[in-house]
Design a protein around this motif. Structure first.
Motif, PDB file in Angstrom:
ATOM      1  N   ALA A 123      77.623   9.881  60.135  1.00 11.27           N
ATOM      2  CA  ALA A 123      77.136  10.215  58.793  1.00 11.27           C
ATOM      3  C   ALA A 123      76.256  11.461  58.797  1.00 11.27           C
ATOM      4  O   ALA A 123      76.404  12.348  57.949  1.00 11.27           O
ATOM      5  CB  ALA A 123      76.383   9.028  58.206  1.00 11.27           C
ATOM      6  N   ALA A 124      75.352  11.562  59.759  1.00 12.92           N
ATOM      7  CA  ALA A 124      74.427  12.697  59.777  1.00 12.92           C
ATOM      8  C   ALA A 124      75.174  14.002  60.037  1.00 12.92           C
ATOM      9  O   ALA A 124      74.934  15.017  59.375  1.00 12.92           O
ATOM     10  CB  ALA A 124      73.348  12.481  60.836  1.00 12.92           C
ATOM     11  N   GLY A 125      76.084  13.985  61.004  1.00 16.38           N
ATOM     12  CA  GLY A 125      76.860  15.191  61.312  1.00 16.38           C
ATOM     13  C   GLY A 125      77.735  15.595  60.139  1.00 16.38           C
ATOM     14  O   GLY A 125      77.858  16.781  59.807  1.00 16.38           O
ATOM     15  N   ALA A 126      78.340  14.608  59.507  1.00 21.72           N
ATOM     16  CA  ALA A 126      79.220  14.894  58.371  1.00 21.72           C
ATOM     17  C   ALA A 126      78.430  15.546  57.246  1.00 21.72           C
ATOM     18  O   ALA A 126      78.903  16.490  56.605  1.00 21.72           O
ATOM     19  CB  ALA A 126      79.886  13.606  57.891  1.00 21.72           C
ATOM     20  N   ALA A 127      77.202  15.077  57.034  1.00 27.40           N
ATOM     21  CA  ALA A 127      76.365  15.640  55.969  1.00 27.40           C
ATOM     22  C   ALA A 127      76.072  17.115  56.238  1.00 27.40           C
ATOM     23  O   ALA A 127      76.000  17.938  55.330  1.00 27.40           O
ATOM     24  CB  ALA A 127      75.063  14.850  55.857  1.00 27.40           C
ATOM     25  N   VAL A 129      85.512  10.506  61.275  1.00 27.11           N
ATOM     26  CA  VAL A 129      85.383  11.706  60.452  1.00 27.11           C
ATOM     27  C   VAL A 129      86.603  11.853  59.554  1.00 27.11           C
ATOM     28  O   VAL A 129      87.728  11.645  59.999  1.00 27.11           O
ATOM     29  CB  VAL A 129      85.293  12.993  61.310  1.00 27.11           C
ATOM     30  CG1 VAL A 129      85.147  14.211  60.409  1.00 27.11           C
ATOM     31  CG2 VAL A 129      84.153  12.927  62.291  1.00 27.11           C
ATOM     32  N   ARG A 130      86.354  12.190  58.322  1.00 25.14           N
ATOM     33  CA  ARG A 130      87.439  12.560  57.415  1.00 25.14           C
ATOM     34  C   ARG A 130      87.194  13.982  56.940  1.00 25.14           C
ATOM     35  O   ARG A 130      86.122  14.296  56.442  1.00 25.14           O
ATOM     36  CB  ARG A 130      87.501  11.591  56.237  1.00 25.14           C
ATOM     37  CG  ARG A 130      88.308  12.124  55.058  1.00 25.14           C
ATOM     38  CD  ARG A 130      88.700  11.053  54.074  1.00 25.14           C
ATOM     39  NE  ARG A 130      89.862  10.307  54.555  1.00 25.14           N
ATOM     40  CZ  ARG A 130      90.701   9.641  53.746  1.00 25.14           C
ATOM     41  NH1 ARG A 130      90.492   9.594  52.440  1.00 25.14           N
ATOM     42  NH2 ARG A 130      91.731   8.985  54.262  1.00 25.14           N
ATOM     43  N   LEU A 131      88.219  14.836  57.151  1.00 25.81           N
ATOM     44  CA  LEU A 131      88.196  16.193  56.612  1.00 25.81           C
ATOM     45  C   LEU A 131      89.146  16.200  55.424  1.00 25.81           C
ATOM     46  O   LEU A 131      90.328  15.902  55.573  1.00 25.81           O
ATOM     47  CB  LEU A 131      88.676  17.207  57.660  1.00 25.81           C
ATOM     48  CG  LEU A 131      87.961  17.219  59.018  1.00 25.81           C
ATOM     49  CD1 LEU A 131      88.588  18.274  59.937  1.00 25.81           C
ATOM     50  CD2 LEU A 131      86.466  17.482  58.846  1.00 25.81           C
TER      51      LEU A 131
END
Length: 331
Positions: A33-37, A132-134
């Motif tokens: 979550a943190a990286g995705a943000a 991860v979803r891109l």
DNA sequence: TCTAAATGCGCAG
DNA sequence: TGCGCCTTTAGAT
């Protein structure tokens, strides 16, 4: 399960799908979550591979330099699945998986009704534990099961690359030239008495080789995996490097590992009755693909007769991984 | 329903 | 050298 050829294919696919696009980045599973943000809403500038490492460069604005790198390592069973407008986008790369789009195809409209004009492509629900979803307007990529997934700076990325040996798939092997890369590989192997079999699995010696390419390239060279590196003639190592360049680039182009020469495939070499296919590749269903049972000389063929001399293929655990070889051809 | 296996790797001892 | 971790799937129970 993926070796370097898979990761290079992934980098290409991600670039084709997403380069220059602003992406919604999320972590449906929550563990990223943190990286995705940090990445959410920025533009994917490029994607590249070095061995089994995948790097996706993100910038806040199109055309700008890379601000963040997403580093992904698939480990033993990580995989990306893709879905999007048009069937050509729908496939999986990594550990062989069911295609993400298969269950999510748009149902036939009843009575031949024309679909609503405003009907836009909708991404399928995440399936399983998606780290991860891109997501772009036209396509989505979901990552599951990676052993590494983190956001890096340029300096941190360079540090990761600094620990990697030459990569036979990169045009220049990651060195000044492909010839220089080969020299680095040969010198590195020959400066240690660690067995060639172990050194080929060491990403600091050569990047991208995994258990299949290791076993197969040693067979093709007729080399005993347990031979100390320093005792292997330089000419043999030269040939191994050149063979890796051919085999792994072919793997990156086709999506499957095939190391058998045509003359060594087919009748008399197949898995006997009752034998089960143990190795799957994403492209097993493709028309014209070399059948999975005929793609390798020794990998997963322990107990079966060597395709060349008939001697039973041996299996031994070496440094925690299964090593396969023919004791007669590789003496 | 459960378990073993998988194309990997980092860490502790 | 051995262990833990990440996840899914095929095959056994």
């Amino acid at each position: 399960m993926p070796e370097g050829h898979t990761v290079h294919r992934l980098a290409r696919t991600l670039e084709v799908l997403f380069a220059g696009r602003r992406l919604a980045v999320s972590s449906p599973q929550g563990r990223f979550a943190a990286g995705a943000a940090l990445l959410d809403g920025s533009v994917l500038v490029r994607a590249e591979a070095w061995g089994k490492q995948l790097f996706c460069g993100f910038a806040p604005v199109p055309g700008d330099g890379v601000q963040h790198w997403l580093r992904v390592h698939l480990g033993l069973y990580g995989a990306w699945t893709f879905a999007g407008e048009g069937d050509d986008v729908v496939h999986a790369i990594g550990a062989p998986r069911r295609r993400i789009g298969e269950r999510d195809s748009v149902p036939e409209a009843p009575d031949g009704a024309v679909p609503a004009a405003s009907e836009a492509w909708e991404p399928p629900e995440p399936r399983g534990a998606v780290r991860v979803r891109l997501l772009a307007d036209h396509a989505v990529a979901d990552l599951t099961g990676p052993t590494a997934c983190e956001v890096l700076t340029d300096v941190e990325k360079a540090a990761v690359e600094g620990r990697l040996g030459p990569d036979p798939i990169r045009p220049d092997g990651g060195h000044a030239s492909l010839a220089a890369a080969r020299d680095a590989f040969v010198a590195r192997v020959r400066r240690s008495r660690v067995t060639v079999g172990q050194q080929l699995m060491d990403q600091a010696v050569v990047a991208g080789v995994g258990n299949i390419y290791r076993a197969e390239v040693l067979f093709r060279a007729g080399l005993d995996p347990l031979r100390p590196g320093r005792d292997v003639p330089a000419a043999v190592l030269d040939a191994i490097w050149d063979d890796l360049v051919d085999l792994m680039r072919d793997g990156a182009a086709t999506g499957r590992i095939v190391t058998t020469r045509p003359a060594d495939r087919g009748a008399g070499h197949d898995v006997p009755d009752g034998g089960r296919r143990r190795t799957r590749q994403n492209t097993d269903d493709d028309a014209g693909a070399v059948p999975a049972d005929e793609a390798f000389y020794v990998y997963h063929r322990d107990g079966l007769p060597c395709r060349v001399c008939g001697t039973p293929v041996l299996l031994k655990e070496l440094a925690g991984r299964n090593l396969f070889w023919c004791p007669a051809c590789q003496a």
